[in-house]
Design a protein around this motif. Sequence first.
Motif, PDB file in Angstrom:
ATOM      1  N   TRP A  17     -22.192   1.547   2.513  1.00  0.00           N
ATOM      2  CA  TRP A  17     -22.354   2.935   2.047  1.00  0.00           C
ATOM      3  C   TRP A  17     -21.117   3.765   2.380  1.00  0.00           C
ATOM      4  N   LEU A  18     -20.600   3.631   3.609  1.00  0.00           N
ATOM      5  CA  LEU A  18     -19.406   4.378   3.991  1.00  0.00           C
ATOM      6  C   LEU A  18     -18.208   3.986   3.128  1.00  0.00           C
ATOM      7  N   LEU A  19     -18.102   2.718   2.817  1.00  0.00           N
ATOM      8  CA  LEU A  19     -16.983   2.221   2.022  1.00  0.00           C
ATOM      9  C   LEU A  19     -16.979   2.792   0.614  1.00  0.00           C
ATOM     10  N   LEU A  20     -18.158   2.877   0.005  1.00  0.00           N
ATOM     11  CA  LEU A  20     -18.238   3.205  -1.417  1.00  0.00           C
ATOM     12  C   LEU A  20     -18.742   4.608  -1.717  1.00  0.00           C
ATOM     13  N   CYS A  21     -19.482   5.209  -0.802  1.00  0.00           N
ATOM     14  CA  CYS A  21     -20.203   6.441  -1.132  1.00  0.00           C
ATOM     15  C   CYS A  21     -19.837   7.635  -0.267  1.00  0.00           C
ATOM     16  N   ARG A  22     -18.795   7.539   0.532  1.00  0.00           N
ATOM     17  CA  ARG A  22     -18.426   8.637   1.431  1.00  0.00           C
ATOM     18  C   ARG A  22     -17.071   9.209   1.032  1.00  0.00           C
ATOM     19  N   GLY A  23     -16.905   9.427  -0.251  1.00  0.00           N
ATOM     20  CA  GLY A  23     -15.694  10.078  -0.738  1.00  0.00           C
ATOM     21  C   GLY A  23     -14.425   9.284  -0.524  1.00  0.00           C
ATOM     22  N   PHE A 191     -12.283  12.137  11.656  1.00  0.00           N
ATOM     23  CA  PHE A 191     -12.341  13.462  11.033  1.00  0.00           C
ATOM     24  C   PHE A 191     -12.528  13.330   9.526  1.00  0.00           C
ATOM     25  N   ALA A 192     -11.763  12.429   8.914  1.00  0.00           N
ATOM     26  CA  ALA A 192     -11.883  12.223   7.463  1.00  0.00           C
ATOM     27  C   ALA A 192     -13.238  11.638   7.099  1.00  0.00           C
ATOM     28  N   GLN A 193     -13.797  10.835   7.977  1.00  0.00           N
ATOM     29  CA  GLN A 193     -15.134  10.288   7.721  1.00  0.00           C
ATOM     30  C   GLN A 193     -16.184  11.390   7.772  1.00  0.00           C
ATOM     31  N   LEU A 194     -16.013  12.322   8.694  1.00  0.00           N
ATOM     32  CA  LEU A 194     -16.958  13.433   8.823  1.00  0.00           C
ATOM     33  C   LEU A 194     -16.792  14.450   7.701  1.00  0.00           C
ATOM     34  N   TYR A 195     -15.531  14.699   7.310  1.00  0.00           N
ATOM     35  CA  TYR A 195     -15.225  15.665   6.245  1.00  0.00           C
ATOM     36  C   TYR A 195     -14.331  14.980   5.207  1.00  0.00           C
ATOM     37  N   PRO A 196     -14.904  14.231   4.290  1.00  0.00           N
ATOM     38  CA  PRO A 196     -14.072  13.534   3.287  1.00  0.00           C
ATOM     39  C   PRO A 196     -13.188  14.512   2.517  1.00  0.00           C
ATOM     40  N   PHE A 197     -11.898  14.251   2.531  1.00  0.00           N
ATOM     41  CA  PHE A 197     -10.942  15.188   1.942  1.00  0.00           C
ATOM     42  C   PHE A 197     -11.196  15.415   0.450  1.00  0.00           C
ATOM     43  N   ARG A 198     -11.589  14.375  -0.269  1.00  0.00           N
ATOM     44  CA  ARG A 198     -11.816  14.524  -1.708  1.00  0.00           C
ATOM     45  C   ARG A 198     -12.995  15.442  -2.001  1.00  0.00           C
ATOM     46  N   TRP A 199     -13.960  15.471  -1.120  1.00  0.00           N
ATOM     47  CA  TRP A 199     -15.101  16.373  -1.319  1.00  0.00           C
ATOM     48  C   TRP A 199     -14.703  17.821  -1.059  1.00  0.00           C
ATOM     49  N   ILE A 200     -13.795  18.034  -0.128  1.00  0.00           N
ATOM     50  CA  ILE A 200     -13.412  19.394   0.249  1.00  0.00           C
ATOM     51  C   ILE A 200     -12.830  20.154  -0.936  1.00  0.00           C
ATOM     52  N   ALA A 201     -12.038  19.467  -1.749  1.00  0.00           N
ATOM     53  CA  ALA A 201     -11.374  20.133  -2.871  1.00  0.00           C
ATOM     54  C   ALA A 201     -12.326  20.487  -4.003  1.00  0.00           C
ATOM     55  N   GLY A 202     -13.533  19.920  -4.007  1.00  0.00           N
ATOM     56  CA  GLY A 202     -14.476  20.223  -5.071  1.00  0.00           C
ATOM     57  C   GLY A 202     -15.044  21.628  -4.954  1.00  0.00           C
TER      58      GLY A 202
END
Length: 393
Positions: A17-23, A191-202
């Motif tokens: 799940w982390l590999l594929l679904c966490r941004g 930090f990136a796992q907790l706050y996926p960078f790609r999600w932040i820009a959305g």
Amino acid sequence: MDVVAWITAASLAAWVWLLLCRGFFWRTDLRLPARSREEIDRWPDVCVVVPARDEAAVLPESLPSLLAQDYPGRAEVFLVDDGSSDGTGDLARVLAERHGGLPLTVGSPGEPPAGWTGKLWAVRHGIGLARAREPEFLLLTDADIAHQPDSLRTLVAAARAGGYDMVSLMARLRVASGWERLVVPAFVYFFAQLYPFRWIAGKRARTAAAAGGCVLLRDEAARRARVPDAIRHAVIDDVSLARAVKRSGGHIWLGLAERVDSVRPYPRLGDLWRMVSRSAYAQLRHNPVVLLGTVLGLALVYLVPPSALVAGVAAGSAPTALLGGVAWAVMAGTYMPMLRYYGQPLWLAPLLPFTAFLYLLMTVDSAVQHYRGRGAAWKGRTYARPRAAPEQR
């Protein structure tokens, strides 16, 4: 399958799940947006705000890099001496006279009132000084951050081209000692796992975070979000700032830095321990239930795979050993891009469970220190949990 095998299967499922679904948090290709190809007719005015408390040791490396910014528009630096005892303010003036470059103003706000952290009180004072120049952008940067000469130009061009209200860079932290090699890349990875960078820009995504060492912020967005007043008690001020800007309708972006570096050393484990533990429990909202869930989650995700592999081999349980080995391999694989980004050998990747165990202990220690009345201590100040802070109108 026995109970251990089922637990290991749950750990492997978590890693899939982390590999594929966490941004795709593990990827390190999210860098500063490309500059606009069109020439900017008028570069906006920018004011740089640098809160500093007892930073004389690092200021000779960081401040000259700000003063030497190759920026086509008008820019000015405001360093706010937050009650330093090591001559930080005087040193800043000496460095400005020696190196020249952008104009420097050194201010001092005095001790923060109740309900304010020292850094945010200093930021508030610096923004107040800066607003007399009516800038379009504010660059909030820490006193231990060094910038390449084109850093400010690139940040502003990216904000203009992408229509961002806030552009933040995760400064490349120092990695020199053995403990830094073991702990620092994992810090950014977690930090990136907790706050996926790609999600932040959305724009529609709720995830919001920033890296406090380097934040370019439109002054209009800061006013709209009422920062820093709205987050005056925040210990983890960068994440709180991003949330406030995004809640007020701002468009934000966070990525890894190529032109921005931290010059602060953390040579010993104790130095890194204090860096993490001072705010870890605040990240969990001082909630013991959340702490328990975090500890169990870290154990399941990071400690079960290697333990299961060893236990499975020792007990002759092929399913347990196979599941543990695959989960450990996926874990190490997701860590390798961050090690490459930091220029570290890939053989460190399988050691991530040990580093995660250290972070687990740091988090528990953060809670212990909090309940002993020494939580969120930094440079002689200890802050209460936010709800203890009096409201200001």
